[in-house]
Motif scaffolding. Structure first.
Motif, PDB file in Angstrom:
ATOM      1  N   LEU A   1       0.825  -1.215   0.000  1.00  0.00           N
ATOM      2  CA  LEU A   1       0.000   0.000   0.000  1.00  0.00           C
ATOM      3  C   LEU A   1       0.857   1.262   0.000  1.00  0.00           C
ATOM      4  N   PRO A   2       1.824   1.431   0.928  1.00  0.00           N
ATOM      5  CA  PRO A   2       2.667   2.632   0.854  1.00  0.00           C
ATOM      6  C   PRO A   2       3.520   2.662  -0.405  1.00  0.00           C
ATOM      7  N   SER A   3       3.861   1.477  -0.959  1.00  0.00           N
ATOM      8  CA  SER A   3       4.622   1.441  -2.202  1.00  0.00           C
ATOM      9  C   SER A   3       3.834   2.073  -3.345  1.00  0.00           C
ATOM     10  N   VAL A   4       2.563   1.717  -3.437  1.00  0.00           N
ATOM     11  CA  VAL A   4       1.716   2.284  -4.487  1.00  0.00           C
ATOM     12  C   VAL A   4       1.528   3.783  -4.281  1.00  0.00           C
ATOM     13  N   VAL A   5       1.332   4.188  -3.005  1.00  0.00           N
ATOM     14  CA  VAL A   5       1.150   5.617  -2.706  1.00  0.00           C
ATOM     15  C   VAL A   5       2.387   6.409  -3.105  1.00  0.00           C
ATOM     16  N   LEU A   6       3.565   5.910  -2.768  1.00  0.00           N
ATOM     17  CA  LEU A   6       4.810   6.608  -3.120  1.00  0.00           C
ATOM     18  C   LEU A   6       5.017   6.657  -4.624  1.00  0.00           C
ATOM     19  N   LEU A   7       4.691   5.579  -5.319  1.00  0.00           N
ATOM     20  CA  LEU A   7       4.850   5.553  -6.773  1.00  0.00           C
ATOM     21  C   LEU A   7       3.945   6.564  -7.452  1.00  0.00           C
ATOM     22  N   VAL A   8       2.680   6.588  -7.014  1.00  0.00           N
ATOM     23  CA  VAL A   8       1.740   7.558  -7.601  1.00  0.00           C
ATOM     24  C   VAL A   8       2.162   8.984  -7.277  1.00  0.00           C
ATOM     25  N   ALA A   9       2.590   9.209  -6.029  1.00  0.00           N
ATOM     26  CA  ALA A   9       3.028  10.548  -5.640  1.00  0.00           C
ATOM     27  C   ALA A   9       4.229  10.984  -6.459  1.00  0.00           C
ATOM     28  N   GLY A  10       5.167  10.067  -6.702  1.00  0.00           N
ATOM     29  CA  GLY A  10       6.338  10.406  -7.505  1.00  0.00           C
ATOM     30  C   GLY A  10       5.975  10.745  -8.934  1.00  0.00           C
ATOM     31  N   LEU A  11       5.032   9.982  -9.517  1.00  0.00           N
ATOM     32  CA  LEU A  11       4.610  10.257 -10.900  1.00  0.00           C
ATOM     33  C   LEU A  11       3.878  11.588 -10.999  1.00  0.00           C
ATOM     34  N   VAL A  12       3.011  11.853 -10.013  1.00  0.00           N
ATOM     35  CA  VAL A  12       2.247  13.108 -10.055  1.00  0.00           C
ATOM     36  C   VAL A  12       3.162  14.311  -9.882  1.00  0.00           C
ATOM     37  N   LEU A  13       4.037  14.286  -8.901  1.00  0.00           N
ATOM     38  CA  LEU A  13       4.949  15.401  -8.671  1.00  0.00           C
ATOM     39  C   LEU A  13       5.923  15.572  -9.816  1.00  0.00           C
ATOM     40  N   GLY A  14       6.386  14.450 -10.403  1.00  0.00           N
ATOM     41  CA  GLY A  14       7.310  14.539 -11.515  1.00  0.00           C
ATOM     42  C   GLY A  14       6.687  15.060 -12.788  1.00  0.00           C
TER      43      GLY A  14
END
Length: 330
Positions: free
Chosen positions: A309-322
């Motif tokens: 769950l935190p892995s998916v959250v971090l991945l999505v956050a990284g894609l959105v911010l990037g």
């Protein structure tokens, strides 16, 4: 089917070999740094004015990359399938029914157990009740007569309140009617559907009241399948000329309690101090837990969802911010 956890939790990895992939991450990072240095950038006009307007990412420019890398690490840890395992024993369908029989004669007010004997017995009984959360427990009080203060119940909170309110004034009749207490507890256990029926009797004196003697009452209890554990509180016993234990309130009381326990398949415990009293109830608790039916099995709780769950959250956050605020143009 009731279940009882037998020991503490242990942590383990079901597929630890997947964690070897973590060793590749430093190599991937080395490749990025080695082949990323030669990349050519592009000229962006008025880049300086963007920085002047505080629109540059500054030190946060690499955050999307760190988010993505952290997501990969957590995902790889999840592939190892971390889990918590516990040993569980299946108890009988009806659990164990236990009646406590507590002596409330005046002698129980003597303060030789770090307080009165009655207070010490109440504290130990409360702890015993709390540790038997799977079982129905009841309470019988006895003195010159006996009565049921609480029938068998799973409401241990209510039973605890009743135990806390026990006093010698609950019964006015003088004396100690151990036989009556055994019969009262046996009658309460007679209607039980449990395969395990237990009576725990605590007293500090000899039986000198009641129409039925302790040994006769123990015979009736044995016929009903009731196992009796007896605890004799005696703080000033000595060894007699014949090698037997002689108590302050007359010899023979402990031999009677031992006979009662032996006839019913239980055990007699002598408590000369507060520790001895606690050890007696602890041993009774241990003996009864050892009688639980059913095979021991391993119950495992998977922990990988807590990593994914935190892995998916971090991945999505990284894609959105990037792609938005921390967009990085080559």
């Amino acid at each position: 089917m009731q279940e009882l956890f037998l020991n503490t939790e242990t942590f383990e990895l079901a597929q630890p070999w997947w964690l070897l992939l973590l060793l590749l991450l430093p190599f991937v990072r080395w490749l990025e740094r080695r082949y990323g240095r030669g990349r050519k950038g592009m000229i962006f006009p008025e880049a300086g004015s963007l920085k002047a307007e505080k629109m540059g990412a500054g030190r946060w420019v690499n955050m999307p990359q760190w988010f993505s890398r952290s997501a990969i690490v957590l995902a790889l840890l999840a592939t190892g399938r971390p889990q918590i395992s516990r040993e569980v024993a299946a108890a009988s369908d009806d659990g164990i029914d236990i009646m406590l029989a507590l002596d409330i004669s005046d002698s129980m007010l003597e303060e030789d157990l770090g307080g009165s004997r009655l207070d010490a017995a109440k504290k130990i009984a409360l702890r015993f009740i709390q540790d038997r959360s799977q079982d129905r427990v009841g309470l019988v009080l006895f003195r010159g007569k006996s009565f049921t203060l609480c029938p068998l119940t799973l409401d241990h909170r209510l039973l605890g309140v009743l135990v806390g309110q026990v006093s010698v004034g609950a019964i006015s009749d003088e004396g100690t009617a151990i036989g009556s207490a055994i019969l009262m507890g046996t009658n309460r256990l007679k209607a039980s559907f449990s395969g395990e029926k237990v009576l725990v009797l605590l007293t500090d004196g000899e039986s000198n009241r009641g129409e039925v003697g302790p040994v006769t009452a123990a015979g009736i209890a044995a016929n009903e399948g009731v196992r009796i554990y007896t605890v004799g509180v005696n703080t000033s016993a000595r060894i007699g000329d014949t090698g037997s234990i002689v108590g302050e309130r007359g010899g023979g009381s402990e031999s009677v309690l031992g006979t009662v326990a032996e006839m019913t398949g239980g055990r007699f415990f002598r408590a000369s101090d507060k520790k001895g009293l606690a050890d007696a109830f602890r041993e009774i608790d241990s003996l009864e837990r050892g009688r639980l039916k059913g095979e021991v099995r391993i119950v495992r709780t998977e922990l990988y969802p807590w990593l994914l769950l935190p892995s998916v959250v971090l991945l999505v956050a990284g894609l959105v911010l990037g792609s938005t605020r921390l967009l990085r143009i080559p």
